[in-house]
Design a protein around this motif. Sequence first.
Motif, mmCIF file in Angstrom:
data_model
loop_
_atom_site.group_PDB
_atom_site.id
_atom_site.type_symbol
_atom_site.label_atom_id
_atom_site.label_comp_id
_atom_site.label_asym_id
_atom_site.label_seq_id
_atom_site.Cartn_x
_atom_site.Cartn_y
_atom_site.Cartn_z
ATOM 1 N N PHE A 1 0.840 -1.194 0.000
ATOM 2 C CA PHE A 1 0.000 0.000 0.000
ATOM 3 C C PHE A 1 0.876 1.246 0.000
ATOM 4 O O PHE A 1 1.973 1.252 0.554
ATOM 5 C CB PHE A 1 -0.916 0.034 1.231
ATOM 6 C CG PHE A 1 -2.016 -0.989 1.208
ATOM 7 C CD1 PHE A 1 -3.230 -0.709 0.605
ATOM 8 C CD2 PHE A 1 -1.832 -2.240 1.782
ATOM 9 C CE1 PHE A 1 -4.250 -1.652 0.583
ATOM 10 C CE2 PHE A 1 -2.836 -3.194 1.762
ATOM 11 C CZ PHE A 1 -4.050 -2.897 1.150
ATOM 12 N N LEU A 2 0.359 2.277 -0.606
ATOM 13 C CA LEU A 2 1.014 3.579 -0.614
ATOM 14 C C LEU A 2 0.246 4.504 0.323
ATOM 15 O O LEU A 2 -0.965 4.692 0.152
ATOM 16 C CB LEU A 2 1.014 4.164 -2.028
ATOM 17 C CG LEU A 2 1.493 5.617 -2.174
ATOM 18 C CD1 LEU A 2 2.977 5.721 -1.837
ATOM 19 C CD2 LEU A 2 1.221 6.130 -3.587
ATOM 20 N N ILE A 3 0.916 5.049 1.314
ATOM 21 C CA ILE A 3 0.286 6.023 2.201
ATOM 22 C C ILE A 3 0.310 7.366 1.486
ATOM 23 O O ILE A 3 1.362 7.934 1.245
ATOM 24 C CB ILE A 3 1.013 6.092 3.560
ATOM 25 C CG1 ILE A 3 0.978 4.725 4.246
ATOM 26 C CG2 ILE A 3 0.358 7.157 4.456
ATOM 27 C CD1 ILE A 3 1.811 4.650 5.512
ATOM 28 N N GLU A 4 -0.873 7.863 1.150
ATOM 29 C CA GLU A 4 -0.981 9.052 0.307
ATOM 30 C C GLU A 4 -0.928 10.349 1.098
ATOM 31 O O GLU A 4 -0.378 11.359 0.637
ATOM 32 C CB GLU A 4 -2.291 9.008 -0.482
ATOM 33 C CG GLU A 4 -2.390 7.835 -1.439
ATOM 34 C CD GLU A 4 -3.717 7.796 -2.168
ATOM 35 O OE1 GLU A 4 -3.710 7.436 -3.356
ATOM 36 O OE2 GLU A 4 -4.763 8.131 -1.549
ATOM 37 N N VAL A 5 -1.521 10.348 2.275
ATOM 38 C CA VAL A 5 -1.600 11.571 3.071
ATOM 39 C C VAL A 5 -1.886 11.183 4.515
ATOM 40 O O VAL A 5 -2.471 10.126 4.774
ATOM 41 C CB VAL A 5 -2.703 12.511 2.517
ATOM 42 C CG1 VAL A 5 -4.071 11.878 2.640
ATOM 43 C CG2 VAL A 5 -2.681 13.874 3.203
ATOM 44 N N GLU A 6 -1.474 12.032 5.452
ATOM 45 C CA GLU A 6 -1.771 11.808 6.865
ATOM 46 C C GLU A 6 -2.204 13.110 7.517
ATOM 47 O O GLU A 6 -1.815 14.194 7.087
ATOM 48 C CB GLU A 6 -0.557 11.251 7.611
ATOM 49 C CG GLU A 6 -0.167 9.842 7.222
ATOM 50 C CD GLU A 6 0.713 9.168 8.262
ATOM 51 O OE1 GLU A 6 0.427 9.323 9.470
ATOM 52 O OE2 GLU A 6 1.671 8.485 7.869
ATOM 53 N N ASP A 7 -2.991 12.979 8.568
ATOM 54 C CA ASP A 7 -3.391 14.127 9.369
ATOM 55 C C ASP A 7 -3.378 13.690 10.833
ATOM 56 O O ASP A 7 -3.181 12.511 11.141
ATOM 57 C CB ASP A 7 -4.776 14.631 8.952
ATOM 58 C CG ASP A 7 -4.983 16.106 9.278
ATOM 59 O OD1 ASP A 7 -4.224 16.649 10.103
ATOM 60 O OD2 ASP A 7 -5.906 16.714 8.712
ATOM 61 N N MET A 8 -3.574 14.636 11.710
ATOM 62 C CA MET A 8 -3.586 14.356 13.141
ATOM 63 C C MET A 8 -4.756 15.076 13.777
ATOM 64 O O MET A 8 -4.977 16.270 13.531
ATOM 65 C CB MET A 8 -2.274 14.821 13.785
ATOM 66 C CG MET A 8 -2.216 14.680 15.298
ATOM 67 S SD MET A 8 -2.151 12.962 15.852
ATOM 68 C CE MET A 8 -0.514 12.487 15.293
ATOM 69 N N ALA A 9 -5.539 14.356 14.576
ATOM 70 C CA ALA A 9 -6.649 14.962 15.312
ATOM 71 C C ALA A 9 -6.368 14.870 16.804
ATOM 72 O O ALA A 9 -5.802 13.882 17.281
ATOM 73 C CB ALA A 9 -7.958 14.259 14.986
ATOM 74 N N ARG A 10 -6.770 15.892 17.514
ATOM 75 C CA ARG A 10 -6.671 15.893 18.978
ATOM 76 C C ARG A 10 -8.077 15.993 19.530
ATOM 77 O O ARG A 10 -8.825 16.908 19.180
ATOM 78 C CB ARG A 10 -5.825 17.062 19.466
ATOM 79 C CG ARG A 10 -5.532 17.008 20.969
ATOM 80 C CD ARG A 10 -4.687 18.184 21.405
ATOM 81 N NE ARG A 10 -4.271 18.063 22.784
ATOM 82 C CZ ARG A 10 -3.577 18.992 23.445
ATOM 83 N NH1 ARG A 10 -3.227 20.117 22.826
ATOM 84 N NH2 ARG A 10 -3.248 18.801 24.709
ATOM 85 N N GLU A 11 -8.423 15.037 20.390
ATOM 86 C CA GLU A 11 -9.801 14.974 20.888
ATOM 87 C C GLU A 11 -9.801 14.351 22.277
ATOM 88 O O GLU A 11 -9.226 13.286 22.498
ATOM 89 C CB GLU A 11 -10.639 14.140 19.920
ATOM 90 C CG GLU A 11 -12.109 14.104 20.211
ATOM 91 C CD GLU A 11 -12.864 13.335 19.126
ATOM 92 O OE1 GLU A 11 -12.880 13.797 17.983
ATOM 93 O OE2 GLU A 11 -13.388 12.248 19.434
ATOM 94 N N GLY A 12 -10.421 15.028 23.224
ATOM 95 C CA GLY A 12 -10.500 14.496 24.577
ATOM 96 C C GLY A 12 -9.146 14.255 25.216
ATOM 97 O O GLY A 12 -8.973 13.311 25.984
ATOM 98 N N GLY A 13 -8.162 15.099 24.881
ATOM 99 C CA GLY A 13 -6.832 14.957 25.451
ATOM 100 C C GLY A 13 -5.995 13.856 24.824
ATOM 101 O O GLY A 13 -4.890 13.586 25.289
ATOM 102 N N LYS A 14 -6.494 13.221 23.770
ATOM 103 C CA LYS A 14 -5.762 12.161 23.087
ATOM 104 C C LYS A 14 -5.497 12.552 21.643
ATOM 105 O O LYS A 14 -6.165 13.427 21.083
ATOM 106 C CB LYS A 14 -6.548 10.847 23.146
ATOM 107 C CG LYS A 14 -6.764 10.326 24.553
ATOM 108 C CD LYS A 14 -7.528 9.008 24.540
ATOM 109 C CE LYS A 14 -7.731 8.491 25.948
ATOM 110 N NZ LYS A 14 -8.481 7.197 25.971
ATOM 111 N N PHE A 15 -4.511 11.871 21.049
ATOM 112 C CA PHE A 15 -4.123 12.154 19.683
ATOM 113 C C PHE A 15 -4.462 10.973 18.783
ATOM 114 O O PHE A 15 -4.249 9.818 19.152
ATOM 115 C CB PHE A 15 -2.623 12.455 19.600
ATOM 116 C CG PHE A 15 -2.226 13.698 20.349
ATOM 117 C CD1 PHE A 15 -2.290 14.940 19.738
ATOM 118 C CD2 PHE A 15 -1.794 13.626 21.666
ATOM 119 C CE1 PHE A 15 -1.929 16.094 20.424
ATOM 120 C CE2 PHE A 15 -1.422 14.773 22.358
ATOM 121 C CZ PHE A 15 -1.496 16.001 21.732
#
Length: 228
Positions: free
Chosen positions: A135-149
């Motif tokens: 698989f090719l990882i095309e894009v990544e993002d990061m979310a922060r919610e409830g003190g967790k990542f």
Amino acid sequence: MLFTPRLRKIIDLCVKTRVIADIGTDHGHTCAGVLERGLAEKGIASDISEKSLEKAKCFFYAAGLAGRTDCRLGDGLSVLNEGEAGGIVISGMGAPLMVSLLEKGLRVARSAAYLILSPHTYPERLRRFLIAAGFLIEVEDMAREGGKFYPILRAAPGSSAPYSLQELLLGRYVRPTAEWRCYLACKVSQYRRIAARVKTGARAAEVRAWLSVFEKVQKEWEEWGCNT
């Protein structure tokens, strides 16, 4: 419907397709969000828990989406036929379980145009598996919610250049957004504590190597004027 930061970013990474599959749907919010955004005509929502699936069915009915959703009880990708879903979303679980589901349903996973994956633990294990599995990882993002990542990535069938240790730990597309900066600061703090406890052996060497990566990237961002 109101989207949480993590759900909003998961949906943002989805690409328009005819059928989206939400594996481990729980409450059904992800599937519903993709449909309401107009990114799919039909949703397949599955869960191994009958109770969770009933909860999703009720939610779809209340949201007016019952006619566009197919709820299926089952384990992982076993609920799908090859090529049935153009996009597959798996979230709300750790990377080891996610990797297990993908391994067991690899032919189904490879038949989709893309995967949206959001592990809440051990993202480096997921990246390593995806690269090895074609698989090719095309894009990544990061979310922060409830003190967790929550790292969120989109992958598609394809080959990828080998990943460095830094890329395995932080992804190839890491950038100094507020979420990534906070995540990196937490990793530096976490691995400094681990390094203070683990002094010898292979584990100690691994911890030092990982800490070195996290500190290096953090220093680079500070030099660029990207510090928090």
